[in-house]
Design a protein around this motif. Structure first.
Motif, PDB file in Angstrom:
ATOM      1  N   TYR A 220       0.797  -0.842   0.240  1.00  0.00           N
ATOM      2  CA  TYR A 220      -0.098  -0.167  -0.238  1.00  0.00           C
ATOM      3  C   TYR A 220       0.871   1.053  -0.189  1.00  0.00           C
ATOM      4  O   TYR A 220       0.689   2.315  -0.918  1.00  0.00           O
ATOM      5  N   TYR A 221       2.432   1.415   0.610  1.00  0.00           N
ATOM      6  CA  TYR A 221       3.066   2.387   0.897  1.00  0.00           C
ATOM      7  C   TYR A 221       3.930   2.418  -0.023  1.00  0.00           C
ATOM      8  O   TYR A 221       4.490   3.631  -0.283  1.00  0.00           O
ATOM      9  N   ASP A 222       4.388   1.619  -0.805  1.00  0.00           N
ATOM     10  CA  ASP A 222       5.490   1.791  -1.590  1.00  0.00           C
ATOM     11  C   ASP A 222       5.236   2.559  -3.462  1.00  0.00           C
ATOM     12  O   ASP A 222       4.336   2.315  -3.994  1.00  0.00           O
ATOM     13  N   ARG A 223       5.970   3.158  -2.870  1.00  0.00           N
ATOM     14  CA  ARG A 223       6.021   4.350  -4.115  1.00  0.00           C
ATOM     15  C   ARG A 223       6.244   3.640  -6.004  1.00  0.00           C
ATOM     16  O   ARG A 223       5.733   4.063  -6.418  1.00  0.00           O
ATOM     17  N   THR A 224       6.383   2.619  -5.520  1.00  0.00           N
ATOM     18  CA  THR A 224       7.416   2.053  -6.581  1.00  0.00           C
ATOM     19  C   THR A 224       6.077   1.124  -6.788  1.00  0.00           C
ATOM     20  O   THR A 224       6.242   0.379  -8.366  1.00  0.00           O
ATOM     21  N   LYS A 225       4.658   1.028  -6.415  1.00  0.00           N
ATOM     22  CA  LYS A 225       4.244  -0.224  -6.710  1.00  0.00           C
ATOM     23  C   LYS A 225       2.318   0.832  -7.355  1.00  0.00           C
ATOM     24  O   LYS A 225       1.410   0.775  -7.360  1.00  0.00           O
ATOM     25  N   ALA A 226       3.014   2.695  -7.326  1.00  0.00           N
ATOM     26  CA  ALA A 226       1.794   3.295  -7.293  1.00  0.00           C
ATOM     27  C   ALA A 226       1.043   3.158  -8.695  1.00  0.00           C
ATOM     28  O   ALA A 226      -1.004   2.973  -8.832  1.00  0.00           O
ATOM     29  N   HIS A 227       1.367   2.061  -9.903  1.00  0.00           N
ATOM     30  CA  HIS A 227       1.024   1.495 -11.252  1.00  0.00           C
ATOM     31  C   HIS A 227       0.460   0.881 -10.842  1.00  0.00           C
ATOM     32  O   HIS A 227      -0.862   0.535 -11.960  1.00  0.00           O
ATOM     33  N   ARG A 228       0.184  -0.064  -9.745  1.00  0.00           N
ATOM     34  CA  ARG A 228      -0.010  -1.310  -9.541  1.00  0.00           C
ATOM     35  C   ARG A 228      -1.660  -1.316  -8.918  1.00  0.00           C
ATOM     36  O   ARG A 228      -1.782  -2.676  -8.445  1.00  0.00           O
ATOM     37  N   PHE A 229      -1.450  -0.076  -8.141  1.00  0.00           N
ATOM     38  CA  PHE A 229      -3.191  -0.263  -6.755  1.00  0.00           C
ATOM     39  C   PHE A 229      -4.327  -0.414  -7.310  1.00  0.00           C
ATOM     40  O   PHE A 229      -4.895  -1.081  -6.286  1.00  0.00           O
ATOM     41  N   GLU A 230      -4.607   0.429  -8.277  1.00  0.00           N
ATOM     42  CA  GLU A 230      -5.417  -0.442  -8.667  1.00  0.00           C
ATOM     43  C   GLU A 230      -6.033  -1.917  -8.608  1.00  0.00           C
ATOM     44  O   GLU A 230      -6.391  -2.848  -8.097  1.00  0.00           O
ATOM     45  N   GLU A 231      -4.836  -2.842  -9.682  1.00  0.00           N
ATOM     46  CA  GLU A 231      -4.826  -3.981  -9.073  1.00  0.00           C
ATOM     47  C   GLU A 231      -4.314  -4.599  -8.188  1.00  0.00           C
ATOM     48  O   GLU A 231      -5.671  -6.132  -8.164  1.00  0.00           O
ATOM     49  N   LEU A 232      -3.834  -3.783  -7.423  1.00  0.00           N
ATOM     50  CA  LEU A 232      -3.625  -4.470  -5.902  1.00  0.00           C
ATOM     51  C   LEU A 232      -4.741  -4.701  -5.061  1.00  0.00           C
ATOM     52  O   LEU A 232      -5.122  -5.080  -4.204  1.00  0.00           O
ATOM     53  N   PHE A 233      -5.786  -3.782  -5.300  1.00  0.00           N
ATOM     54  CA  PHE A 233      -6.168  -2.619  -4.323  1.00  0.00           C
ATOM     55  C   PHE A 233      -7.852  -2.559  -4.349  1.00  0.00           C
ATOM     56  O   PHE A 233      -9.144  -2.532  -3.057  1.00  0.00           O
ATOM     57  N   GLY A 234      -7.866  -2.884  -5.921  1.00  0.00           N
ATOM     58  CA  GLY A 234      -9.337  -2.333  -6.429  1.00  0.00           C
ATOM     59  C   GLY A 234     -10.355  -3.715  -5.493  1.00  0.00           C
ATOM     60  O   GLY A 234     -10.338  -4.948  -5.432  1.00  0.00           O
ATOM     61  N   GLY A 235     -12.014  -2.901  -5.464  1.00  0.00           N
ATOM     62  CA  GLY A 235     -12.463  -3.561  -4.737  1.00  0.00           C
ATOM     63  C   GLY A 235     -12.521  -3.905  -3.500  1.00  0.00           C
ATOM     64  O   GLY A 235     -13.510  -4.524  -2.764  1.00  0.00           O
ATOM     65  N   THR A 236     -11.304  -3.456  -2.815  1.00  0.00           N
ATOM     66  CA  THR A 236     -11.444  -3.812  -1.155  1.00  0.00           C
ATOM     67  C   THR A 236     -11.347  -2.671  -0.915  1.00  0.00           C
ATOM     68  O   THR A 236     -11.958  -1.283  -1.301  1.00  0.00           O
ATOM     69  N   TRP A 237     -11.877  -2.037   0.590  1.00  0.00           N
ATOM     70  CA  TRP A 237     -12.255  -1.139   1.549  1.00  0.00           C
ATOM     71  C   TRP A 237     -10.454   0.359   1.268  1.00  0.00           C
ATOM     72  O   TRP A 237     -11.726   1.002   0.722  1.00  0.00           O
ATOM     73  N   ILE A 238      -9.947  -0.347   1.218  1.00  0.00           N
ATOM     74  CA  ILE A 238      -8.708   1.371   1.191  1.00  0.00           C
ATOM     75  C   ILE A 238      -8.717   1.761  -0.074  1.00  0.00           C
ATOM     76  O   ILE A 238      -8.360   2.922  -0.494  1.00  0.00           O
ATOM     77  N   GLY A 239      -9.120   0.143  -1.593  1.00  0.00           N
ATOM     78  CA  GLY A 239      -9.254   0.632  -2.366  1.00  0.00           C
ATOM     79  C   GLY A 239     -10.339   1.873  -2.933  1.00  0.00           C
ATOM     80  O   GLY A 239     -10.384   2.533  -4.195  1.00  0.00           O
ATOM     81  N   ASN A 240     -11.429   1.655  -2.370  1.00  0.00           N
ATOM     82  CA  ASN A 240     -12.530   3.063  -2.707  1.00  0.00           C
ATOM     83  C   ASN A 240     -12.720   4.128  -1.750  1.00  0.00           C
ATOM     84  O   ASN A 240     -13.170   4.790  -1.473  1.00  0.00           O
ATOM     85  N   HIS A 241     -11.428   3.940  -1.057  1.00  0.00           N
ATOM     86  CA  HIS A 241     -11.439   5.230   0.200  1.00  0.00           C
ATOM     87  C   HIS A 241      -9.635   4.932   0.581  1.00  0.00           C
ATOM     88  O   HIS A 241      -9.114   5.343   1.659  1.00  0.00           O
ATOM     89  N   PRO A 242      -9.056   5.387  -0.244  1.00  0.00           N
ATOM     90  CA  PRO A 242      -7.211   5.636  -0.052  1.00  0.00           C
ATOM     91  C   PRO A 242      -6.916   7.247   0.732  1.00  0.00           C
ATOM     92  O   PRO A 242      -7.760   8.053   0.141  1.00  0.00           O
ATOM     93  N   THR A 243      -6.373   6.660   1.313  1.00  0.00           N
ATOM     94  CA  THR A 243      -5.590   8.283   2.014  1.00  0.00           C
ATOM     95  C   THR A 243      -4.410   8.640   1.284  1.00  0.00           C
ATOM     96  O   THR A 243      -4.115   7.675   0.362  1.00  0.00           O
ATOM     97  N   LYS A 244      -4.693   9.881   1.648  1.00  0.00           N
ATOM     98  CA  LYS A 244      -3.260  10.386   0.756  1.00  0.00           C
ATOM     99  C   LYS A 244      -1.587   9.508   0.800  1.00  0.00           C
ATOM    100  O   LYS A 244      -1.202  10.169   0.019  1.00  0.00           O
TER     101      LYS A 244
END
Length: 405
Positions: A59-83
């Motif tokens: 979740y916090y890794d800057r190098t995985k920003a391009h995979r955020f939707e792939e990894l967290f889509g459908g999860t609570w935090i995917g729908n409510h990401p923090t800054k």
């Protein structure tokens, strides 16, 4: 037969998501953790701590920003990401891999052999920032961490999010082996371990480390390290975090319905299997008035076996590895004076008295082996759990039978 998507022994969040495993979503706890800089969360072994660490790393890794939707889509935090999502450089340590030694020099060498690579990995993953940076010191985990933090701060890089899984694992092994002199060397003066945590404390204070999140089993080591790391915030018994690991009744019911639909004949067997689960696996409680929780790993083992048997109840209701864990705990507890009598009382009366104030007391080496704290140690190891404000009991039939075996 459908491919089995029950993630037993899967502690890598990316692997879990890529392979389409069932996921009990705990990501709503991520925003709550952001209120802390040095949180420590303790749970018994095999309770899902490593998966939580892996989830935070992704979740916090800057190098995985391009995979955020792939990894967290459908999860609570995917729908409510923090800054803060995908904002930091990640360093992960896993002390459970620590190799024991008979001398402080040997332990220091093994510690460095294990943990120098974690900083190297972070630098390589963030080469777009570090360019041609090379370490001037190698072979010392504390010095390498200090060097990379200083470099990152001086170049105004993003902060580091640091994770330590099973921070107390190898020191617990020293306690179990009654190697008190070596334990004292590790946790006092300017030992390699105290120096390591002093570097982390300084990094948090100077602003190069955003968070150091530690998991473990016992609070003993953290107390003995107090003067070197007196910023730790132990969240183990905090009401807002009680259910961060383990499965609630609601989560378990949803999981069971998924398993029945995919691997059995449907929901007509729900009551039968539910009663089996409650009878054998229910349940841990980490505050006297807290929810009862299922051990995530033990329950997932049952679900995977159930799925692999095409809906037939497995002969073995618990992983054989758990028996090994309990035998290890047994060697610790049965060596105490009067411990056998207390264990007999627990088995006969099905309860053991405790002082509720001792739950939040910091443990050091002395009171780990104080008979007064026997129930507290068993509680943290997961052998017994809270029954009410006055007594502890076995969390489930499985644990009781294993200890009796």
């Amino acid at each position: 037969m459908a491919r089995i998507t029950i993630p037993y022994a899967v502690a890598d969040f990316i692997d879990l998501r890529e392979r389409g495993f069932y996921y009990v979503d705990k990501t709503d706890y991520i925003p709550k953790l952001e209120d802390y800089n040095a949180p420590v969360f303790l749970r018994p072994r095999r309770f899902g701590k490593s998966l939580l660490v892996s989830t935070l790393a992704c979740y916090y890794d800057r190098t995985k920003a391009h995979r955020f939707e792939e990894l967290f889509g459908g999860t609570w935090i995917g729908n409510h990401p923090t800054k803060e999502h995908n904002s930091y450089m990640i360093i992960r340590y896993d002390f459970s891999k620590m190799v024991m030694a008979d001398t402080i020099e040997g332990l220091a060498q093994n510690f460095n052999d294990l943990n120098c690579g974690s900083v190297d990995v972070m630098v390589e993953h963030n080469r777009d920032l570090f360019g041609d940076f090379q370490f001037t010191t190698r072979g010392d985990a504390s010095k390498m961490l200090e060097e990379v933090l200083n470099y990152a701060r001086s170049h105004e890089f993003p902060k580091v999010y640091l994770l330590i899984d099973e921070y107390d694992n190898f020191t617990n092994q020293l306690l179990t082996a009654y190697n008190d002199p070596l334990y004292e060397e590790v946790t006092t003066n300017d030992s390699f371990l105290r120096t390591f945590f002093k570097v982390i404390k300084a990094g948090i204070g100077e602003g190069s480390i955003r968070t150091c999140f530690c998991t473990g089993v016992l609070p003993a080591t953290m107390d003995d390290l107090t003067s070197g790391y007196n910023i730790a915030e132990i969240l183990t018994l905090e009401p807002n975090f009680l259910n961060m690991l383990g499965f609630t009744y609601e989560e378990t019911e949803t999981y069971l319905r998924y398993v029945l639909d995919k691997y059995s004949t449907g929901q007509e067997r729900f009551d039968e299997i539910w009663q089996l689960i409650v009878s054998n696996y229910d349940g841990y409680r980490f505050r006297p008035n807290g929810d009862r929780l299922f051990n995530a790993t033990i329950l997932t083992y049952f679900f995977k076996k159930f799925a692999a048997n095409a809906g037939s109840i497995p002969d073995e209701l618990v992983d054989e590895n758990l028996r090994t864990d309990i035998n290890w705990i047994r060697r610790l507890t049965l060596s105490l004076d009067n411990a056998k009598a207390m264990l007999d009382a627990l088995i006969i009366d099905d309860e053991l008295p405790y002082n509720v104030a001792d739950l939040s007391k910091k443990l050091d080496k002395q009171n780990v082996f104080d008979i007064r704290f026997y129930p507290i140690i068993l509680f943290f190891y997961g052998v017994i759990t809270l029954k009410d404000k006055y007594y502890m009991a076995f969390p489930d039939k499985i644990m009781r039978n294993i200890l009796l075996a």
